[in-house]
Design an enzyme around this catalytic site. Structure first.
Site, mmCIF file in Angstrom:
data_model
loop_
_atom_site.group_PDB
_atom_site.id
_atom_site.type_symbol
_atom_site.label_atom_id
_atom_site.label_comp_id
_atom_site.label_asym_id
_atom_site.label_seq_id
_atom_site.Cartn_x
_atom_site.Cartn_y
_atom_site.Cartn_z
ATOM 1 N N GLU A 33 11.769 3.839 6.464
ATOM 2 C CA GLU A 33 10.945 4.300 7.164
ATOM 3 C C GLU A 33 11.142 4.634 8.739
ATOM 4 O O GLU A 33 10.356 5.758 8.901
ATOM 5 C CB GLU A 33 9.674 3.436 7.064
ATOM 6 C CG GLU A 33 8.832 3.050 5.735
ATOM 7 C CD GLU A 33 9.794 2.168 4.835
ATOM 8 O OE1 GLU A 33 10.613 1.655 5.261
ATOM 9 O OE2 GLU A 33 9.371 1.963 3.570
ATOM 10 N N HIS A 78 1.268 -6.295 1.430
ATOM 11 C CA HIS A 78 0.805 -5.351 0.830
ATOM 12 C C HIS A 78 -0.619 -4.799 0.855
ATOM 13 O O HIS A 78 -0.944 -4.098 0.111
ATOM 14 C CB HIS A 78 1.468 -5.421 -0.686
ATOM 15 C CG HIS A 78 3.012 -5.302 -0.829
ATOM 16 N ND1 HIS A 78 3.541 -6.498 -0.358
ATOM 17 C CD2 HIS A 78 3.620 -4.330 -1.118
ATOM 18 C CE1 HIS A 78 4.947 -5.841 -0.556
ATOM 19 N NE2 HIS A 78 4.778 -4.861 -0.627
#
Lengths: 391, 408
Positions: B144, B213
């Protein structure tokens, strides 16, 4: 260590200049080709190194000398300005490493992109930046290259493909990969030089970026300016493998003597050809900085003064070019001294002008946070309601 | 962006340094308005010109229409076109918006994990890679930090990348790139570079996805200067905001929600682009202003049914624009109802609700009849157990109770 191998440099240079008789030129013929051998052979990783013989011309040698003299003077002047508290914050000086900037510039065009970290003053100059804009930016004035809002670590010049100027170590490498991605996307035949130091070579994002560049054959050239010290820590304390040009593993690499502008030029030319055809390549420039990491670092707590003065005597990039110029009768000793005096004058004038220039307006605090105008024309599905384009 | 320097009463010249009253004036939200009792104010736009207005319009010929979509939740969007529109799910609406922009502008490209061959982990980019090619819909490795940096570098040259984070929480790894490079490069380069990037992805609390998450990144990103944040909640605004974000020259972070991807709605066939800085009037009312965004909009509307039965008339506004806040719409609403309830999914500390509470209190204090109530998630990592997870997030009965207490 780099120092011991370079004692042979001076011995190499003398017999060479005597040997190059066929290409001896007159100083009036400034476009003739001089072939010089680089100080050291290139060491390579997974690629055939380029030849040691570098073609140059008297014009180019003089340009190298002038540019490097200007850069050296600028950095020394910045040192005094910092001590006089006209430059605040961080100031990372590049003197000693000028050969990398001028050598690279000689091999490429302004359409190729360069992105580097915070030691960016000289690369800005090499890319066509002005002394006045540099000093104005360092002193935080409105006429600076980033309007006084960036500072020492944020010099940019979009029209010459200089993308900065970044403060966070290593963060510029993924940006550089992005620049090369855009070049590939737009099918331009240009490359990106993403520069970083031996300290940043241990950052993960570098390897992530390298993986992507290799995966998609992006025209990215990663240039490690190895001045052997990452901030205050020597490279042998920070890196298990100091052979930075080999770190790419599947990506070929080349180790270059970064104090020899001609070797740098040859390597960059070679790298550009490689990157356009085959994807990324790593260049390790073996160089040295005379100052500490920044102005708050004396530079002598982690290395000896003997080492610094040793490098200055044996490997100084400006001295090398001076010797080449004198050996090839391109200019006389006096002419070179005059050039240095002139550069000193030019730099002093720029500083004086920058000292007088105005501070930014208070309203400049808010400009350029967003691109002027949120810029989107909005409309409903039937286009009957007229909506504004926001200011 | 319209930087607003307020001069109360007499006009103060732009260049005089005493005009910067640091307590009140350094306010980064656009179209700040005051009650009429405070008199006029001067608005300085980012191009340095002074404009003068009562409502923040600055005397524009075209009126800003603020009630963008005044639709009830269960009816179709009000529009006067003759075409019937088409029904689709929210992720399809995002894809439609993305595809239209990619057709329109060849510099728009997508990059992210699994966006190409896999078709996108939430199918937002399904079918795009075969159509546009591997370079334009780029499958990145799981990195990322660097692919966000890559997108920003590409944006500096003029491309318009759309970076997808598979889950917003993963973008924490790219925080340095988003904060220092994406947000600040336009400023530190003195305006030389613009970063027209869109960073999008699903966030929020899902169904027992676990703590890492289920993160709400809008609270972490909200103080980065230079970026805009929007949150979509319906297929209609998802498509419109996606198109607006891609067209915007500023970096935009588009927050989607994991649980909203399968919402179905009929949207118009014609092209439309929504306003990035505007809030949506979901349900006009008189008694209390409920400000919400993303998934909490649906909890609020569910609570609204109960509230209506109890005799209340709540005004529900989906703020959509998380940075900057649409204080214009909010002001009009607060002026009418005098009570504010904020319902959000962020954590209590430092969330969007906290900033919104501060912004409303600072600006519209005179309009309020009661303190602002902010309902947010608990300051705990989201637990896995279903019952516990339900307790961390605001539920409709809590909203009803809050309105009851607020309206006493």
């Amino acid at each position: 260590m780099a120092l011991s191998t370079n004692r042979t440099v001076n011995q190499l240079l003398k017999p060479l200049t005597a040997a190059i008789s066929a290409t001896r030129c007159l100083s009036s013929d400034s476009t003739s080709i001089i072939t010089v051998e680089s100080s050291l052979p290139f060491t390579s990783h997974k690629i055939d190194p380029p030849s040691r013989a570098v073609e140059t011309s008297p014009n180019e040698l003089m340009t190298f000398f002038k540019d490097m003299a200007e850069m050296r003077r600028m950095e020394i002047a910045a040192d005094s300005l910092y001590k006089a508290k006209l430059i605040r914050g961080f100031c990372h000086l590049y003197d000693g490493q000028e050969a990398v900037a001028v050598g690279m510039e000689a091999a490429i065009t302004k359409k190729d992109c360069i992105i580097t970290a915070y030691r960016d003053h000289c690369i800005y100059l090499a890319r066509g930046g002005g002394l006045y804009e540099s000093f104005a930016e360092l002193m935080g004035r409105k006429d600076g290259c980033s309007k006084g809002k960036g500072g020492s670590m944020h010099f940019y010049k979009k029209e010459s493909g200089f993308y900065g100027g970044h403060g966070i170590v290593g963060a510029q490498v993924p940006l550089g990969i992005g620049l090369s991605f855009a070049q590939k996307y737009s099918k331009e035949e240009h490359v990106t030089f993403a520069m970083y130091g031996d300290g940043a070579a241990n950052q993960g994002q570098l390897f992530e970026g390298l993986n992507m560049a290799a995966l998609w054959d992006l025209p990215a050239i990663l240039v490690c300016e190895n001045n052997h010290y990452g901030m205050g820590t020597a490279e042998w304390r920070a890196a298990k493998s100091p052979a930075y040009y080999k770190r790419g593993d599947y990506v070929p690499g080349l180790k270059v003597d970064g104090m020899d502008a001609l070797a740098v030029k040859q390597a960059c030319k070679f790298a550009k050809e490689h990157a356009l055809k085959n994807g990324p390549i790593i260049l390790e420039m073996d160089t040295y900085r005379y100052h500490g990491h920044s102005m708050s670092d004396p530079g002598s707590t982690y290395r000896t003064r003997d080492e610094i003065s040793g490098v200055r005597q044996e490997r100084d990039p400006i001295e090398r070019i001076r010797k080449l110029i004198l050996a090839h009768d391109v200019a006389t000793e006096k002419e070179l001294k005059d050039i240095e005096k002139e550069k000193r004058k030019v730099v002093d004038e720029a500083i004086a002008k920058a000292k007088e220039s105005p501070m930014p307006d208070p309203s400049d605090l808010f400009t350029n946070v967003y691109v002027k105008g949120f810029g989107v024309e909005v409309f409903g599905p039937d286009r009957k309601e007229v909506r504004a384009t926001l200011p | 962006m319209a930087a607003i320097i307020q001069g109360i009463g007499t006009a103060t010249a732009l260049n005089s340094t005493n005009s910067l009253d640091t307590n009140k004036t350094l306010f980064a939200n656009s179209r700040r308005s005051l009650s009429d009792r405070k008199g006029r104010f001067f608005m300085v736009r980012s191009d340095g010109c002074l404009s003068y207005g009562l409502n923040g319009h600055g005397g524009r010929a075209e009126k800003l229409i603020t009630n963008a979509v005044a639709a009830k939740e269960d009816t179709a969007v009000a529009y006067t076109s003759s075409k019937p529109g088409h029904e689709l799910l929210l992720f399809e609406a995002l894809r439609e918006g993305l595809e239209e922009e990619m057709d329109r502008d060849p510099t728009v490209c997508v990059m992210g994990e699994d966006v190409g061959h896999y078709g996108g982990s939430y199918k937002v980019t399904k079918g795009l890679a075969p159509k546009y090619g591997d370079l334009r819909v780029l499958d990145t490795p799981i990195a990322e930090n660097s692919f966000t940096g890559m997108g920003i570098g590409a944006a500096m040259t003029g491309l318009r990348p759309v970076v997808e984070g598979m889950n917003m929480g993963f973008l924490l790894l790219a925080f340095n790139q988003i904060s220092n490079n994406c947000g600040m490069l336009h400023y530190t380069s003195g305006g030389q570079f613009k970063i027209p990037i869109v960073i999008r992805g699903p966030g929020g609390v899902g169904r027992q996805l676990g703590a890492e998450h289920s993160q709400r990144l809008e609270s972490y990103f909200q103080s980065i200067p230079g970026i805009q944040m929007v949150a979509c909640s319906t297929p209609y605004n998802a498509k419109g905001l996606m198109k607006a974000a891609i067209r915007s020259d500023n970096p935009v972070i588009l927050f989607e929600h994991v649980l909203l991807y399968n919402l179905k709605e009929r949207i118009p066939d014609e092209e439309y682009v929504l306003n990035l800085e505007e809030a949506e009037m979901v349900r006009p009312g008189e008694h209390v202003t409920i400000l919400t965004y993303s998934r909490m909009r649906y909890h609020v509307m569910q609570a609204a049914k109960t509230l209506v039965n109890k005799g209340y008339d709540p005004e529900v506004i989906d703020i959509r624009s998380l940075k900057p806040f649409d204080l214009y719409t909010i002001r009009n609403s607060v002026k009418k109802t005098h009570r504010v309830l904020i319902v959000e999914e962020c954590m209590r500390t430092g969330g969007i609700g906290a900033s919104l509470t501060a912004a409303i209190t600072e600006n519209f204090h005179d309009y309020l009849d009661a303190p602002i109530v902010c309902l947010s998630s608990q300051d705990v990592p989201t637990p896995y157990a279903g019952t516990l997870e339900n307790w961390t997030v605001v539920q409709p009965p809590q909203i009803v109770t809050a309105v009851d207490q607020l309206c006493q």
